[in-house]
Motif scaffolding. Structure first.
Motif, mmCIF file in Angstrom:
data_model
loop_
_atom_site.group_PDB
_atom_site.id
_atom_site.type_symbol
_atom_site.label_atom_id
_atom_site.label_comp_id
_atom_site.label_asym_id
_atom_site.label_seq_id
_atom_site.Cartn_x
_atom_site.Cartn_y
_atom_site.Cartn_z
ATOM 1 N N PRO A 173 0.820 -1.220 0.000
ATOM 2 C CA PRO A 173 0.000 0.000 0.000
ATOM 3 C C PRO A 173 0.850 1.264 0.000
ATOM 4 C CG PRO A 173 -0.730 -1.551 1.688
ATOM 5 C CD PRO A 173 0.581 -2.058 1.189
ATOM 6 N N CYS A 174 0.218 2.346 -0.390
ATOM 7 C CA CYS A 174 0.893 3.647 -0.369
ATOM 8 C C CYS A 174 1.499 3.929 0.999
ATOM 9 C CB CYS A 174 -0.114 4.724 -0.744
ATOM 10 S SG CYS A 174 0.449 6.408 -0.524
ATOM 11 N N GLU A 175 0.732 3.648 2.049
ATOM 12 C CA GLU A 175 1.192 3.957 3.413
ATOM 13 C C GLU A 175 2.348 3.078 3.872
ATOM 14 O OE1 GLU A 175 -1.871 3.440 2.455
ATOM 15 O OE2 GLU A 175 -2.869 5.374 2.754
ATOM 16 N N GLU A 176 2.663 2.036 3.090
ATOM 17 C CA GLU A 176 3.785 1.152 3.411
ATOM 18 C C GLU A 176 4.863 1.214 2.333
ATOM 19 O OE1 GLU A 176 2.391 -2.800 4.340
ATOM 20 O OE2 GLU A 176 0.697 -2.023 5.521
ATOM 21 N N ASP A 177 5.028 2.401 1.749
ATOM 22 C CA ASP A 177 6.097 2.653 0.777
ATOM 23 C C ASP A 177 5.989 1.751 -0.447
ATOM 24 O OD1 ASP A 177 7.216 4.548 2.604
ATOM 25 O OD2 ASP A 177 8.203 2.908 3.664
ATOM 26 N N GLY A 178 4.777 1.647 -0.985
ATOM 27 C CA GLY A 178 4.553 0.757 -2.114
ATOM 28 C C GLY A 178 5.374 1.080 -3.339
ATOM 29 N N VAL A 179 5.611 2.365 -3.622
ATOM 30 C CA VAL A 179 6.425 2.738 -4.782
ATOM 31 C C VAL A 179 7.858 2.249 -4.596
ATOM 32 C CG1 VAL A 179 7.444 4.693 -6.015
ATOM 33 C CG2 VAL A 179 4.998 4.680 -5.502
ATOM 34 N N ALA A 180 8.424 2.502 -3.436
ATOM 35 C CA ALA A 180 9.798 2.059 -3.175
ATOM 36 C C ALA A 180 9.913 0.543 -3.260
ATOM 37 C CB ALA A 180 10.248 2.549 -1.804
ATOM 38 N N TYR A 181 8.929 -0.145 -2.704
ATOM 39 C CA TYR A 181 8.971 -1.602 -2.718
ATOM 40 C C TYR A 181 8.910 -2.128 -4.149
ATOM 41 C CZ TYR A 181 7.916 -6.432 -1.429
ATOM 42 O OH TYR A 181 7.953 -7.797 -1.291
ATOM 43 N N ALA A 182 8.047 -1.546 -4.972
ATOM 44 C CA ALA A 182 7.933 -1.988 -6.367
ATOM 45 C C ALA A 182 9.235 -1.746 -7.128
ATOM 46 C CB ALA A 182 6.772 -1.278 -7.051
ATOM 47 N N LEU A 183 9.809 -0.566 -6.967
ATOM 48 C CA LEU A 183 11.050 -0.250 -7.680
ATOM 49 C C LEU A 183 12.187 -1.171 -7.245
ATOM 50 C CD1 LEU A 183 10.949 3.671 -7.752
ATOM 51 C CD2 LEU A 183 10.274 2.059 -9.547
ATOM 52 N N ALA A 184 12.203 -1.516 -5.964
ATOM 53 C CA ALA A 184 13.216 -2.443 -5.472
ATOM 54 C C ALA A 184 12.993 -3.842 -6.029
ATOM 55 C CB ALA A 184 13.208 -2.461 -3.947
ATOM 56 N N GLN A 185 11.738 -4.306 -6.004
ATOM 57 C CA GLN A 185 11.437 -5.639 -6.508
ATOM 58 C C GLN A 185 11.759 -5.773 -7.993
ATOM 59 O OE1 GLN A 185 10.105 -8.517 -4.883
ATOM 60 N NE2 GLN A 185 10.747 -7.378 -3.079
ATOM 61 N N LEU A 186 11.584 -4.699 -8.731
ATOM 62 C CA LEU A 186 11.855 -4.721 -10.165
ATOM 63 C C LEU A 186 13.308 -4.425 -10.500
ATOM 64 C CD1 LEU A 186 8.630 -2.844 -11.360
ATOM 65 C CD2 LEU A 186 9.131 -5.287 -11.595
ATOM 66 N N GLY A 187 14.127 -4.204 -9.474
ATOM 67 C CA GLY A 187 15.547 -3.967 -9.685
ATOM 68 C C GLY A 187 15.872 -2.612 -10.257
ATOM 69 N N ILE A 188 14.964 -1.653 -10.071
ATOM 70 C CA ILE A 188 15.154 -0.322 -10.650
ATOM 71 C C ILE A 188 15.926 0.584 -9.688
ATOM 72 C CG2 ILE A 188 13.926 1.723 -11.530
ATOM 73 C CD1 ILE A 188 11.677 -0.216 -12.331
ATOM 74 N N CYS A 189 15.818 0.323 -8.395
ATOM 75 C CA CYS A 189 16.591 1.100 -7.422
ATOM 76 C C CYS A 189 17.396 0.129 -6.573
ATOM 77 C CB CYS A 189 15.694 1.981 -6.579
ATOM 78 S SG CYS A 189 14.664 1.051 -5.401
ATOM 79 N N ARG A 190 18.329 0.665 -5.835
ATOM 80 C CA ARG A 190 19.233 -0.183 -5.053
ATOM 81 C C ARG A 190 18.784 -0.376 -3.628
ATOM 82 N NH1 ARG A 190 24.242 3.417 -7.007
ATOM 83 N NH2 ARG A 190 22.571 4.928 -6.648
ATOM 84 N N THR A 191 17.539 0.059 -3.326
ATOM 85 C CA THR A 191 16.985 -0.154 -1.995
ATOM 86 C C THR A 191 16.841 -1.649 -1.731
ATOM 87 O OG1 THR A 191 15.744 1.912 -2.222
ATOM 88 C CG2 THR A 191 15.031 0.392 -0.502
ATOM 89 N N ASP A 192 17.038 -2.063 -0.512
ATOM 90 C CA ASP A 192 16.831 -3.445 -0.121
ATOM 91 C C ASP A 192 15.416 -3.877 -0.500
ATOM 92 O OD1 ASP A 192 16.468 -5.897 1.057
ATOM 93 O OD2 ASP A 192 16.900 -5.232 3.099
ATOM 94 N N PRO A 193 15.238 -4.862 -1.429
ATOM 95 C CA PRO A 193 13.890 -5.217 -1.872
ATOM 96 C C PRO A 193 13.029 -5.820 -0.778
ATOM 97 C CG PRO A 193 15.524 -6.796 -2.676
ATOM 98 C CD PRO A 193 16.282 -5.660 -2.076
ATOM 99 N N ASN A 194 13.619 -6.225 0.328
ATOM 100 C CA ASN A 194 12.862 -6.774 1.437
ATOM 101 C C ASN A 194 12.598 -5.743 2.529
ATOM 102 O OD1 ASN A 194 12.777 -9.480 0.408
ATOM 103 N ND2 ASN A 194 14.964 -9.600 0.907
ATOM 104 N N PHE A 195 13.194 -4.538 2.369
ATOM 105 C CA PHE A 195 13.088 -3.491 3.373
ATOM 106 C C PHE A 195 13.545 -4.060 4.721
ATOM 107 C CE2 PHE A 195 11.814 -0.937 0.284
ATOM 108 C CZ PHE A 195 10.596 -0.299 0.283
#
Length: 266
Positions: free
Chosen positions: A244-266
């Motif tokens: 959800p938006c309130e749980e950083d959904g954009v960041a999570y999606a970008l991480a899962q898709l390998g688009i950003c270097r954020t930890d995909p598991n947070f």
């Protein structure tokens, strides 16, 4: 997965109902930009309200405000194209809304107009204290980019039915509201314009959104992501449902898709 262009919705997708942009979402989008992705903010927000959010990303290239009624080059600080509601249609639209006694507000590029005081006006004053707000008879001489109507579903359905002969885009954007724009001002047309402008293929485009007005944008993207707070019918149109938006959904999606270097598991 690699994408050249990311089309990103704001309300309910990247920022929450409190207009809060989380560090995780901001940092993930910035990381995608730094890695070479072009980011376009494609939002239902009016231009004056949306630009400060778009500028919080380090290098967002384009802003499509009012569902694409205003197309703005952020680095160049210039408007590329505009699709306001046609002046000759305004009297019929206003008469129809007022006939059904629905609450509404009207947006130019940089100001809001309302026929009377209401909670719709109060919420704008609260959330955007610097935005010019005018109350009283609606001046037809202004250039309006979007009309926002909020009331019960029966009234909204009646308004949509009564306006169906006009060349307009009318989309729900959240619970119990609709947004009325020029027929050319929708997120699908916005994304199609940008793909042509940048000569980017559909398969190289990622779109992230949360509601009905995002579905035309999904249709123009090679890969669509819906946040988990989206209605079920919107999620069905997406390739992926993120947090959800309130749980950083954009960041999570970008991480899962390998688009950003954020930890995909947070």
């Amino acid at each position: 997965m690699k994408f050249k262009l990311i089309a990103l919705d704001l309300d309910g997708t990247t920022i929450d109902r409190r207009l809060y942009l989380s560090d995780a979402n901001r940092n993930a989008v910035n990381d995608a930009i730094h890695q070479g992705c072009i980011v376009a903010i494609i939002t239902g927000k009016m231009f004056a309200a949306a630009l400060p959010f778009a500028e919080r990303f380090q290098g967002a290239a384009y802003l499509f405000a009012s569902n694409g009624a205003n197309v703005y080059d952020i680095p160049g600080q210039k408007e590329l194209i505009s699709f306001p509601i046609r002046t000759e249609h305004l009297p019929q639209i206003i008469r129809t809304i007022e006939k059904h006694r629905a609450r509404y507000r009207m947006y130019t590029r940089d100001a809001m107009f309302a026929a009377e005081e209401s909670h719709l006006v109060d919420s704008i004053r609260r959330d955007y204290p610097d935005l010019p707000v005018f109350i009283g008879p609606i001046p037809l001489s202004e250039t309006y980019c979007k009309i926002y109507v909020q009331d019960d579903d029966a009234k909204l359905a009646a308004i949509i039915r009564d306006l169906q002969t006009l060349p307009l885009q009318i989309h729900p954007s959240d619970n119990s509201n609709i947004e009325i724009t020029n027929a050319q001002a929708n997120k699908g047309e916005a994304l199609r314009f940008l793909k042509q402008h940048l000569q980017i293929a559909t398969e190289d485009v990622l779109a992230i959104g949360n509601h009905d007005n995002d579905m035309p944008m999904f249709a123009e993207a090679g890969y669509a992501v819906a946040v988990a707070n989206s209605p079920a019918h919107v999620q069905k149109q997406a390739h992926m449902v993120t947090r959800p938006c309130e749980e950083d959904g954009v960041a999570y999606a970008l991480a899962q898709l390998g688009i950003c270097r954020t930890d995909p598991n947070f």
